[in-house]
Design an enzyme around this catalytic site. Structure first.
Site, PDB file in Angstrom:
ATOM      1  N   LYS A  78       0.886  -0.887  -0.088  1.00 45.91           N
ATOM      2  CA  LYS A  78      -0.142   0.110  -0.303  1.00 45.91           C
ATOM      3  C   LYS A  78       0.729   1.300  -0.061  1.00 45.91           C
ATOM      4  O   LYS A  78       1.704   1.460   0.511  1.00 45.91           O
ATOM      5  CB  LYS A  78      -1.179  -0.586   1.069  1.00 45.91           C
ATOM      6  CG  LYS A  78      -1.735   0.807   1.376  1.00 45.91           C
ATOM      7  CD  LYS A  78      -2.827   1.024   2.215  1.00 45.91           C
ATOM      8  CE  LYS A  78      -3.539   2.068   2.340  1.00 45.91           C
ATOM      9  NZ  LYS A  78      -4.846   1.665   4.067  1.00 45.91           N
ATOM     10  N   SER A 158     -10.148   2.568   2.548  1.00 49.05           N
ATOM     11  CA  SER A 158      -8.373   3.057   2.127  1.00 49.05           C
ATOM     12  C   SER A 158      -8.122   2.353   0.947  1.00 49.05           C
ATOM     13  O   SER A 158      -7.292   2.482   0.010  1.00 49.05           O
ATOM     14  CB  SER A 158      -7.613   4.300   3.077  1.00 49.05           C
ATOM     15  OG  SER A 158      -7.196   3.141   4.024  1.00 49.05           O
ATOM     16  N   SER A 182     -10.550   0.258   7.118  1.00 51.66           N
ATOM     17  CA  SER A 182      -9.808  -0.239   5.942  1.00 51.66           C
ATOM     18  C   SER A 182      -9.541  -1.106   4.999  1.00 51.66           C
ATOM     19  O   SER A 182      -9.145  -0.942   3.993  1.00 51.66           O
ATOM     20  CB  SER A 182      -8.552   1.167   5.759  1.00 51.66           C
ATOM     21  OG  SER A 182      -9.648   2.822   5.497  1.00 51.66           O
TER      22      SER A 182
END
Length: 495
Positions: A78, A158, A182
């Protein structure tokens, strides 16, 4: 072996050890899949040179024997994790051009164990969002579709890029972070497994901060066994992070027996929300029946302060964000606005931050600054902190009464279309976190397991919440649920 990118971590690891496949072959298969999936916008910084170099080194290490579990396995990282010499932007314009001179502890541990980094994954800006629509790179797109409908769906947020990449088999697994759901919400939306460990289990050092008392890294994988393998590598004490727990990391994979006889599973009545879709309600009941059939005892429980969790979270998280994001001012690194003649430092701050931060980040920074301001600190922030303590105590009381894990829905709906939640009403988007934020506020481990499809063919997930530091037991309960649910659906390749 064909389509090597479709393997999970455990399958690929075993194939590597048997010499049936090489890490270079696995990596090349994933790199090809990434190049063919530009429509998903999941990978935003590709690192094929680093990937192939690490894959070659991993093959040498495997030949010598005794290679760690993650050795040679291609994964995505990420964009919130700092990676040395590779853009680490947290999906924000304000960090444009930022290439750290250091590596986050979690990504370093994965690299030390031989994992192969394929590149950086899309996400909501500074991890603020539930749909991956606030990214400077543009929306990440779910590989799933509603029946024959061509509408693009959210992969969740997210960690939307991570979820889309794992679900579409662009990588074998990915790192995510979870501040209010998330990891778990995007995992539920895309039919994969995502675990948020206990706060302090994984180091936060080198991960761009959103809300420091809530953020926690975790793996996003194709199944529970893979989550156990990757989580073990990501965990461990880190002296560079003052909130990192000095606890031994168990062999999580070794704890996956599937035996949950005699375990007590709590069903909280407060999670039965008004207007909850019948499909979610039905899935939840079926999940409870599956665990009961496996030998667990189902117990109705109460978590009375649950209804205050969302408002408390949306005071605490923005407050911490406004403090953490104050460092992005255009002075030392990242984006700096072009100044007009006569502009001073105040104008530089104002222009840089208004250009560099997107609307959602600006909104949360303003809310956070407001609730921390002199006249409102006690009315909002201190009150939210007290509510947080009560929420934590609710869980402590339930676990003290002998409950081993708590079963809830992961999300209030299946994935929605990109653009369907309008900017005009951000609260609608915030309600996506209704089942997940309590876990962050209490610092507990939580896992989302895919358990079924809705009538339009979209994945739905169930969430299990565990005792603090008891990820091994939680993973085993999830393993039992996964076996009973038998979820094998995959998105049809349209991209």
């Amino acid at each position: 072996m064909s389509e090597l990118n479709k393997l999970g971590l455990a399958e690929a690891r075993d194939a590597l050890r048997k010499g049936e496949v090489t890490s270079v072959e696995l990596t090349e298969s994933c790199l090809k899949a990434i190049d063919e999936a530009a429509a998903l916008n999941a990978f935003v910084h590709k690192t094929p040179e680093i990937a192939l170099e690490r894959a070659k080194a991993a093959d040498e290490r495997i030949k010598k024997g005794n290679a760690p579990s993650m050795c040679g396995l291609p994964i995505g990282i990420k964009d919130l994790f700092c990676t040395k010499g590779v853009p680490s932007q947290a999906a924000s314009r304000i960090l444009e051009g930022f290439k750290p001179e250091y590596e986050s502890t979690v990504s370093q541990q994965l690299a030390d164990n031989g994992a192969v980094m394929l590149g950086k994954l899309n996400m909501d800006e500074f991890a603020m969002g539930s749909s991956n629509e606030t990214s400077v790179y543009g929306n990440a797109v779910s590989p799933w579709r509603r029946g024959n409908d061509d509408a693009q769906l959210t992969p969740g947020g997210s960690s939307g890029g991570s979820a889309a990449a794992v679900s579409a088999d662009l990588c074998l697994a990915a790192t995510g972070t979870d501040t209010g759901g998330s990891i778990r919400q995007p995992a539920a939306f895309t039919g994969i497994t995502g675990i948020k460990p206990t706060y302090g289990r994984c180091s936060r050092w080198g991960i761009v901060a959103f809300a420091s008392s809530l953020d926690q890294a975790g793996p996003m994988t194709k199944n529970v066994r893979d989550a156990a393998i990757m989580l073990e590598t990501m965990c461990g004490h880190d002296p560079k992070d003052s909130t990192s727990a000095e606890l031994a990391v168990p062999n999580f994979e070794g704890m996956l027996t599937g035996d949950i006889k005699g375990k007590k599973i709590g069903i909280p009545k407060e999670y039965r929300m008004d207007g909850m879709p019948a499909e979610i309600e039905k899935l939840w009941s079926e999940g409870a029946e599956m665990l009961k059939a496996a030998g667990a005892e189902i117990v109705d429980i109460s978590l009375p302060h649950t209804k205050y969790a969302l408002p408390a979270y949306y005071v605490i998280a923005p407050a911490e964000a406004s403090s953490n994001l104050a460092r992005y001012d255009g002075v030392r690194y990242g984006h700096r606005a072009t100044l007009a003649q006569g502009d001073g430092i105040t104008e530089m701050y104002e222009k840089t931050r208004s250009e560099g931060f997107g609307h959602e980040v600006q909104r949360r920074v303003m809310i956070g600054t407001y609730v921390l301001s002199a006249g409102f600190y006690d009315a909002y922030y201190n009150r939210a902190r007290r509510v947080r303590t009560l929420i934590k105590k609710d869980f402590e009381d339930v676990f003290a009464a002998g409950i081993d894990a708590i079963l809830t829905p992961a999300t209030p709906s299946a994935a929605f279309g990109l653009g369907e939640m309008t900017e005009a009403d951000p609260v609608q988007m915030y309600l996506n976190d209704v089942f997940t934020v309590t876990v962050n506020l209490a610092g507990l481990p939580g896992i989302s397991v895919p358990a079924g499809l809705d009538k339009k063919g979209l994945p739905l997930g169930l969430q299990l919440i565990g005792r603090p530091w008891d990820e091994g037991d939680l993973l085993n309960t999830a393993y039992s649920l996964e076996s009973a649910a038998g979820f094998v659906a995959k998105p049809v390749n349209w991209w």
